[in-house]
Design a protein around this motif. Structure first.
Motif, PDB file in Angstrom:
ATOM      1  N   THR A 142      -6.061   5.773   8.173  1.00 48.24           N
ATOM      2  CA  THR A 142      -5.778   6.916   7.304  1.00 48.24           C
ATOM      3  C   THR A 142      -6.803   6.921   6.185  1.00 48.24           C
ATOM      4  O   THR A 142      -6.944   5.938   5.458  1.00 48.24           O
ATOM      5  CB  THR A 142      -4.371   6.829   6.692  1.00 48.24           C
ATOM      6  N   HIS A 150       0.757   5.930   1.553  1.00 44.47           N
ATOM      7  CA  HIS A 150       0.241   5.545   2.866  1.00 44.47           C
ATOM      8  C   HIS A 150      -0.067   4.051   2.953  1.00 44.47           C
ATOM      9  O   HIS A 150      -1.125   3.633   3.430  1.00 44.47           O
ATOM     10  CB  HIS A 150      -0.994   6.380   3.192  1.00 44.47           C
ATOM     11  N   GLY A 151       0.836   3.256   2.539  1.00 47.22           N
ATOM     12  CA  GLY A 151       0.697   1.803   2.630  1.00 47.22           C
ATOM     13  C   GLY A 151       2.081   1.193   2.729  1.00 47.22           C
ATOM     14  O   GLY A 151       3.078   1.923   2.691  1.00 47.22           O
ATOM     15  N   LEU A 154      -6.304   1.640   5.769  1.00 45.85           N
ATOM     16  CA  LEU A 154      -6.197   2.682   4.751  1.00 45.85           C
ATOM     17  C   LEU A 154      -7.493   2.703   3.963  1.00 45.85           C
ATOM     18  O   LEU A 154      -7.917   1.688   3.419  1.00 45.85           O
ATOM     19  CB  LEU A 154      -5.019   2.390   3.817  1.00 45.85           C
TER      20      LEU A 154
END
Length: 248
Positions: A61, A98-99, A38
């Motif tokens: 991402t 997003h983690g 990320l």
């Protein structure tokens, strides 16, 4: 009519990072075999793409608000055959869903997570998996700037904008990390970055002194150069490879 050049046309990384240091960082970070990466405030995502190239099973991402940088990141991913393994998302990193990821890159982008560094570090701890790594690139004062120097830096610059290096590392430890590796950008890296940032603009100004946008562009370039020549040797950038402390 000829437009002014891109200010980042000669940059590989948007920060004082040499190829030698980047290669060493990628080797170290890829050596932990991350499956997910990320990148906070990814810009073009150059470092993330290099990590993905070094870890063939990993996916990445990147999150940023600059559509032009994101488009360039997608183009670079396509050119390197990484399109199927990476996403570039135009969205805020604050409260990002997003983690957690095995590797979190946050280079010069802690402010994208929170206004205050301790809060940003707490957010990073929540975004990395146990056993993962965070690469934090964060500014620190090499010495306390004088009031006169602060007036010639960025608008509203204050001595409280950055900690010293020992205090920065202590903040990371208090947020639940141990520093696996501590390194700082060299003066050569700073000079290469800042010169490359302005180089195309300076050449354009020399070749187009009477362009309708020359006065505005010249003022912006002169202001930026004055700032970086003032913080040269005063503002540092630390690259901290952080290991999350396992929950008890």
């Amino acid at each position: 009519m000829t437009p002014p050049p891109r200010r980042t046309g000669r940059l590989t990384f948007h920060g004082p990072l040499s190829e030698i240091r980047a290669d060493a960082l990628v080797r170290r970070l890829a050596g932990n075999s991350p499956a997910t990466v990320l990148d906070i405030g990814c810009g073009r995502g150059e470092l993330m793409l290099r990590v993905l190239a070094a870890t063939p099973r990993a996916t990445g991402t990147g999150v940023d608000l600059d559509p032009e940088d994101l488009a360039r990141g997608r183009q670079a991913a396509e050119a390197r055959g990484l399109t199927s393994r990476v996403r570039f998302l135009e969205e805020s990193a604050t409260g990002t869903p997003h983690g957690p990821a095995d590797l979190v890159l946050c280079v010069g982008a802690a402010q994208a997570l929170a206004e205050q560094l301790p809060d940003a570090l707490a957010a990073l701890r929540g975004l990395v998996t146990d056993g993962g790594r965070v690469l934090l690139g964060e500014g620190f004062w090499q010495r306390t700037p004088t009031p006169s120097e602060l007036t010639r830096m960025w608008p509203g610059a204050a001595a409280t904008d950055h900690p010293g290096l020992p205090a920065l590392v202590d903040l990371a430890i208090r947020a639940g990390f141990r520093p696996e590796w501590t390194e700082t950008a060299s003066l050569d890296e700073w000079e290469e970055f800042e010169s490359a940032y302005l180089a195309d603009t300076e050449v354009w100004l020399a070749e187009h002194p009477d362009h309708p946008r020359a006065a505005e562009t010249r003022q912006r370039a002169d202001r930026h150069r004055s700032a970086w020549l003032t913080y040269r040797g005063v503002l540092g950038l630390a690259y901290l490879t952080l290991v999350p402390v396992a929950a008890r």
